[in-house]
Design a protein around this motif. Structure first.
Motif, PDB file in Angstrom:
ATOM      1  N   PRO A 477       0.821  -1.231   0.000  1.00 54.95           N
ATOM      2  CA  PRO A 477       0.000   0.000   0.000  1.00 54.95           C
ATOM      3  C   PRO A 477       0.845   1.266   0.000  1.00 54.95           C
ATOM      4  CG  PRO A 477      -0.890  -1.606   1.544  1.00 54.95           C
ATOM      5  CD  PRO A 477       0.417  -2.152   1.083  1.00 54.95           C
ATOM      6  N   GLN A 478       1.996   1.236   0.730  1.00 54.11           N
ATOM      7  CA  GLN A 478       2.860   2.418   0.742  1.00 54.11           C
ATOM      8  C   GLN A 478       3.411   2.708  -0.643  1.00 54.11           C
ATOM      9  OE1 GLN A 478       3.056  -0.201   2.796  1.00 54.11           O
ATOM     10  NE2 GLN A 478       3.736   0.367   4.851  1.00 54.11           N
ATOM     11  N   GLU A 479       3.859   1.640  -1.344  1.00 53.30           N
ATOM     12  CA  GLU A 479       4.389   1.829  -2.693  1.00 53.30           C
ATOM     13  C   GLU A 479       3.294   2.329  -3.630  1.00 53.30           C
ATOM     14  OE1 GLU A 479       7.861  -1.569  -2.973  1.00 53.30           O
ATOM     15  OE2 GLU A 479       5.764  -2.181  -3.056  1.00 53.30           O
ATOM     16  N   MET A 480       2.113   1.752  -3.524  1.00 49.71           N
ATOM     17  CA  MET A 480       1.024   2.131  -4.410  1.00 49.71           C
ATOM     18  C   MET A 480       0.618   3.592  -4.188  1.00 49.71           C
ATOM     19  SD  MET A 480      -0.825   1.193  -6.921  1.00 49.71           S
ATOM     20  CE  MET A 480      -0.608  -0.585  -6.954  1.00 49.71           C
ATOM     21  N   ALA A 481       0.661   4.047  -2.934  1.00 48.46           N
ATOM     22  CA  ALA A 481       0.235   5.410  -2.624  1.00 48.46           C
ATOM     23  C   ALA A 481       1.316   6.449  -2.928  1.00 48.46           C
ATOM     24  CB  ALA A 481      -0.180   5.511  -1.154  1.00 48.46           C
ATOM     25  N   GLN A 482       2.582   6.090  -2.714  1.00 50.43           N
ATOM     26  CA  GLN A 482       3.656   7.077  -2.769  1.00 50.43           C
ATOM     27  C   GLN A 482       4.397   7.112  -4.100  1.00 50.43           C
ATOM     28  OE1 GLN A 482       6.207   6.118   0.552  1.00 50.43           O
ATOM     29  NE2 GLN A 482       4.540   6.214   2.031  1.00 50.43           N
ATOM     30  N   ASP A 514      -7.508   3.568   0.905  1.00 44.25           N
ATOM     31  CA  ASP A 514      -7.290   4.869   0.263  1.00 44.25           C
ATOM     32  C   ASP A 514      -7.470   4.720  -1.245  1.00 44.25           C
ATOM     33  OD1 ASP A 514      -6.754   7.492  -0.018  1.00 44.25           O
ATOM     34  OD2 ASP A 514      -4.620   7.377   0.453  1.00 44.25           O
ATOM     35  N   ILE A 515      -8.673   4.302  -1.608  1.00 47.52           N
ATOM     36  CA  ILE A 515      -8.962   4.029  -3.013  1.00 47.52           C
ATOM     37  C   ILE A 515      -8.744   5.266  -3.874  1.00 47.52           C
ATOM     38  CG2 ILE A 515     -10.828   3.495  -4.615  1.00 47.52           C
ATOM     39  CD1 ILE A 515     -11.885   1.502  -2.626  1.00 47.52           C
ATOM     40  N   ALA A 516      -9.100   6.439  -3.354  1.00 47.60           N
ATOM     41  CA  ALA A 516      -8.993   7.665  -4.155  1.00 47.60           C
ATOM     42  C   ALA A 516      -7.558   7.913  -4.614  1.00 47.60           C
ATOM     43  CB  ALA A 516      -9.497   8.860  -3.353  1.00 47.60           C
ATOM     44  N   ALA A 517      -6.574   7.532  -3.771  1.00 48.96           N
ATOM     45  CA  ALA A 517      -5.174   7.806  -4.100  1.00 48.96           C
ATOM     46  C   ALA A 517      -4.598   6.813  -5.096  1.00 48.96           C
ATOM     47  CB  ALA A 517      -4.333   7.805  -2.825  1.00 48.96           C
ATOM     48  N   VAL A 518      -5.177   5.615  -5.191  1.00 47.02           N
ATOM     49  CA  VAL A 518      -4.573   4.558  -6.014  1.00 47.02           C
ATOM     50  C   VAL A 518      -5.433   4.154  -7.207  1.00 47.02           C
ATOM     51  CG1 VAL A 518      -3.380   3.670  -3.987  1.00 47.02           C
ATOM     52  CG2 VAL A 518      -5.558   2.660  -4.640  1.00 47.02           C
ATOM     53  N   GLN A 519      -6.682   4.585  -7.225  1.00 47.29           N
ATOM     54  CA  GLN A 519      -7.597   4.093  -8.252  1.00 47.29           C
ATOM     55  C   GLN A 519      -7.113   4.460  -9.656  1.00 47.29           C
ATOM     56  OE1 GLN A 519     -11.623   5.354  -7.674  1.00 47.29           O
ATOM     57  NE2 GLN A 519     -12.475   3.770  -8.980  1.00 47.29           N
ATOM     58  N   GLY A 520      -6.600   5.672  -9.820  1.00 49.27           N
ATOM     59  CA  GLY A 520      -6.116   6.085 -11.131  1.00 49.27           C
ATOM     60  C   GLY A 520      -4.936   5.241 -11.598  1.00 49.27           C
ATOM     61  N   LYS A 521      -4.059   4.907 -10.675  1.00 44.78           N
ATOM     62  CA  LYS A 521      -2.896   4.093 -11.038  1.00 44.78           C
ATOM     63  C   LYS A 521      -3.332   2.681 -11.436  1.00 44.78           C
ATOM     64  CE  LYS A 521      -0.114   6.673  -7.696  1.00 44.78           C
ATOM     65  NZ  LYS A 521       0.671   6.610  -6.452  1.00 44.78           N
ATOM     66  N   LEU A 522      -4.243   2.107 -10.670  1.00 44.57           N
ATOM     67  CA  LEU A 522      -4.728   0.766 -10.987  1.00 44.57           C
ATOM     68  C   LEU A 522      -5.464   0.769 -12.334  1.00 44.57           C
ATOM     69  CD1 LEU A 522      -6.001  -0.304  -7.459  1.00 44.57           C
ATOM     70  CD2 LEU A 522      -3.971  -1.140  -8.633  1.00 44.57           C
ATOM     71  N   HIS A 523      -6.196   1.826 -12.594  1.00 42.04           N
ATOM     72  CA  HIS A 523      -6.900   1.925 -13.869  1.00 42.04           C
ATOM     73  C   HIS A 523      -5.898   1.986 -15.022  1.00 42.04           C
ATOM     74  CE1 HIS A 523     -10.135   2.861 -16.641  1.00 42.04           C
ATOM     75  NE2 HIS A 523      -9.442   3.900 -17.082  1.00 42.04           N
ATOM     76  N   GLY A 524      -4.797   2.742 -14.801  1.00 41.45           N
ATOM     77  CA  GLY A 524      -3.771   2.818 -15.833  1.00 41.45           C
ATOM     78  C   GLY A 524      -3.114   1.475 -16.101  1.00 41.45           C
TER      79      GLY A 524
END
Length: 637
Positions: A477-482, A514-524
């Motif tokens: 989660p830290q890597e995904m968020a940061q 913290d879906i809002a912070a990672v959702q765009g990255k996962l979508h990409g």
């Protein structure tokens, strides 16, 4: 203007008295008495006007425009009245020829001197406002001129002309004096205004400096010291001897913000600060270090309150129900350090280690910093210090654990697992490695290092004709968020010309917090063709909606539900439920932790499509994987 009139009237009255006295001696006593009485009455009127209230004298910088306009109208009316009174007084003096037979008697010279003196004096005193002395001198000087001309001889005509010239000179002098007075007043008022402005500016700057100093050391929201102010105060107290430091971190505060909004969260922080103040010893120091983290510094010996007692009081105070919030929603974890340390930074680090241990124990706990925590802190520092070197020198290893199809023979995937054998501390657990990287600011470096090893494995698979085998890579989660995971991964795959379908990103359910912070990255990632798997499913925070928001293609049943599956009806029911959920949502399901033949057969009976565990294959370094797994697969083919 008032001052000049009040100064001139006594002279006016004395000269009027002298004129009356001369009139008595010349046989005009009755006319002189009447004249002096009228003159005195007019002078008293003028004195009254000068002492009467005038709204125009009450102007201040705070006066409103409407009040200012009314004040100016009042001042204009007052000046007009004073001009009229001066003219009336001048008319009285214009009647002096009645006392000397039209300036033809023996007393003519006396009255002419008196008239010249009083008119000159009026102009001399009336420098502030020329209209008043001019209104006064005009009638008597014109009266003198008329009388002299009426007398008819050459000398008196010349004298009348001189009087007119004298009148013009006085008029010119009056206006020049008024202009000079106004200019001097303007300069004086500007200087006064400038001085007042400078004083106000100095006061404003001083107040601003005080406010800036306060803001630099205090938290605007709670009024407690901020981090900078706390460090400044604490550094001075460290010199006094042993003190105790308590670090407080609120439990459940993020949910308060998410459920009730940030304004409600601010109210909670203000209330928590108030409760901390209420419990704080008299010699204590409280601060909000940032977010929902607070600090308390105090001297236990001076206050007579032991650290554990104060920590327990703070836990109880914060845990009290808050108006408008569910009971028990908010708590606090506290790390306590007591004793001497070489620096405040060291104290904060020790208290932070105790706080981390307290949070691991659950909400509303406090933990004292002890020898065990000191050893763990030292280990963490060693890891932080050595990790960058290990990454630079490629001392970390990435092992791979096989994932099989339902038949437990067909290799369908590999999960990449990072390993680090520290030269002094031995094997480091992956979670500790991830935490160390985050603390040391090496999160992105660690991600890139693992990604390189995963890409190398993908190249090996393609070279061996195993392009359908997917490689899974764990992202915390830290890597995904940061870290911009999507950009880094997609760019590397494109550079190496590797198919995105061969890569799978594994995330944990904690990422859903913290879906809002990672959702765009996962979508990409998903849009690029990279699959997403949800690891340790069933023990975290995800919901049915978050499965879609996280762009999950696969869910991995946590090993706690799989190990001992054949002997537990509850576990079998849970696994069947997850399998049904996967079929309903079109998600692949992998069972982790297959560690016995009985569990394997049970999962196969249930129809679990993918299997992973020590019974099927342990994590292996690349050479061992090639020797045992790839070779067997090629032989079977």
């Amino acid at each position: 203007m008032r001052g000049s009139v009040l100064a001139a009237i006594p002279v006016n009255m004395l000269l009027g008295l002298a004129s009356t006295w001369v009139a008595f001696h010349s046989g005009h006593g009755e006319a002189g008495a009447i004249w002096f009485t009228v003159s005195t009455a007019v002078n008293l009127l003028r004195i009254g006007l000068c002492r009467a209230p005038c709204l125009g004298l009450g102007l201040t910088p705070d006066t409103t425009p409407a009040m200012a306009a009314a004040s100016l109208r009042s001042a204009d009316r007052h000046l007009c009245a004073c001009i009229a009174a001066a003219f009336l007084s001048g008319l009285v003096w214009a009647c002096q020829p009645l006392l000397c037979e039209g300036y033809t008697s023996a007393q003519t010279l006396f009255y002419l001197v008196i008239t010249c003196g009083i008119t000159a004096g009026a102009v001399t005193h009336g420098t502030a406002y020329a209209r008043i002395p001019l209104a006064f001198i005009l009638p008597p000087l014109l009266s003198v001129t008329v009388c002299l001309v009426a007398a008819g001889d050459f000398d008196r005509d010349c004298l009348a002309a001189c009087v007119l010239l004298y009148l013009l000179a006085l008029t010119h002098t009056a206006f020049r004096s008024e202009a000079g007075f106004c200019e001097a007043s303007r300069i004086k008022n500007e200087a006064t205004a400038l001085a007042r402005s400078r004083a106000e500016a100095h006061a404003s700057v001083s107040a601003l400096a005080d406010e800036m100093r306060r803001r630099a050391t205090h938290d605007d929201l709670t009024g407690l010291f901020n981090r900078a102010g706390f460090i400044q105060q604490a550094e001075s107290r460290l010199q006094a001897g042993a003190i105790s430091l308590l670090l407080l971190d609120l439990d459940g505060f993020k949910l308060v913000n998410d459920v009730y909004g940030h304004k409600a969260g601010d109210r909670v922080l203000v209330e928590v600060a108030r409760r901390i103040r209420a419990v704080l010893p008299g010699n204590g120091l409280a601060a909000r270090l940032g977010g929902d983290e607070f600090a308390v510094l105090y001297d236990p010996a001076a206050s007579g309150i032991p650290q554990d007692q104060l920590a327990a009081s703070l836990v109880a105070a914060v845990a009290q129900p808050l108006d408008g919030f569910d009971a028990g929603r908010l708590g606090v974890s506290i790390g306590v350090h007591s004793g001497t340390e070489p620096s405040l930074t060291e104290m904060l680090s020790c208290a932070d280690a105790a706080l981390y241990a307290a949070k691991a124990a659950g909400r509303n706990h406090y933990r004292m910093f002890d020898a065990g925590l000191r050893e763990r802190l030292q280990i963490r520092r060693d890891l932080e210090r050595d990790l960058s070197t290990a990454l630079a020198e490629a001392d970390l290893e990435v092992w791979f654990q096989p994932i099989y199809a339902l038949d437990a023979q067909t290799l369908v995937g590999l999960e990449a697992l990072v390993r680090w054998q520290h030269p002094r501390l031995g094997w480091i657990a992956p979670p500790d490695l991830v935490v160390t990287a985050a603390t040391a600011g090496l999160t992105e470096s660690l991600l890139r290092y693992i990604l390189e090893q995963v890409c190398a494995m993908m190249q090996i698979l393609r070279a061996r004709g195993l392009g359908t085998v997917r490689v899974a890579m764990n992202v915390s989660p830290q890597e995904m968020a940061q870290v911009p995971v999507d950009e880094i991964v997609i760019e590397r795959l494109n550079r190496l010309d590797l198919p995105p379908a061969m890569l799978e990103i594994e995330i944990t359910e904690e990422t859903a917090l913290d879906i809002a912070a990672v959702q765009g990255k996962l979508h990409g990632l998903s849009r690029a063709g990279i699959r997403v798997a949800l690891d340790d499913f069933g023990i975290g925070y995800s919901s049915l909606s978050s499965l879609r928001q996280l762009r999950a293609d696969r869910i991995k049943i946590d090993r706690s539900f799989v190990t001992g599956l054949s002997d537990s009806d509850d576990k079998r029911g849970l696994v069947l439920a997850v399998l049904g959920l996967g079929r309903m949502l079109g998600l692949e399901v992998v069972a982790e932790g297959v560690e016995s033949d009985e569990d394997l057969r049970t999962l196969q009976t249930m129809g679990c499509p993918f299997l992973q565990g020590y019974h099927l294959g342990r994590p292996m370094p690349v050479p061992e994987l090639e020797a045992k797994v790839f070779a067997n697969r090629i032989a079977a083919a």
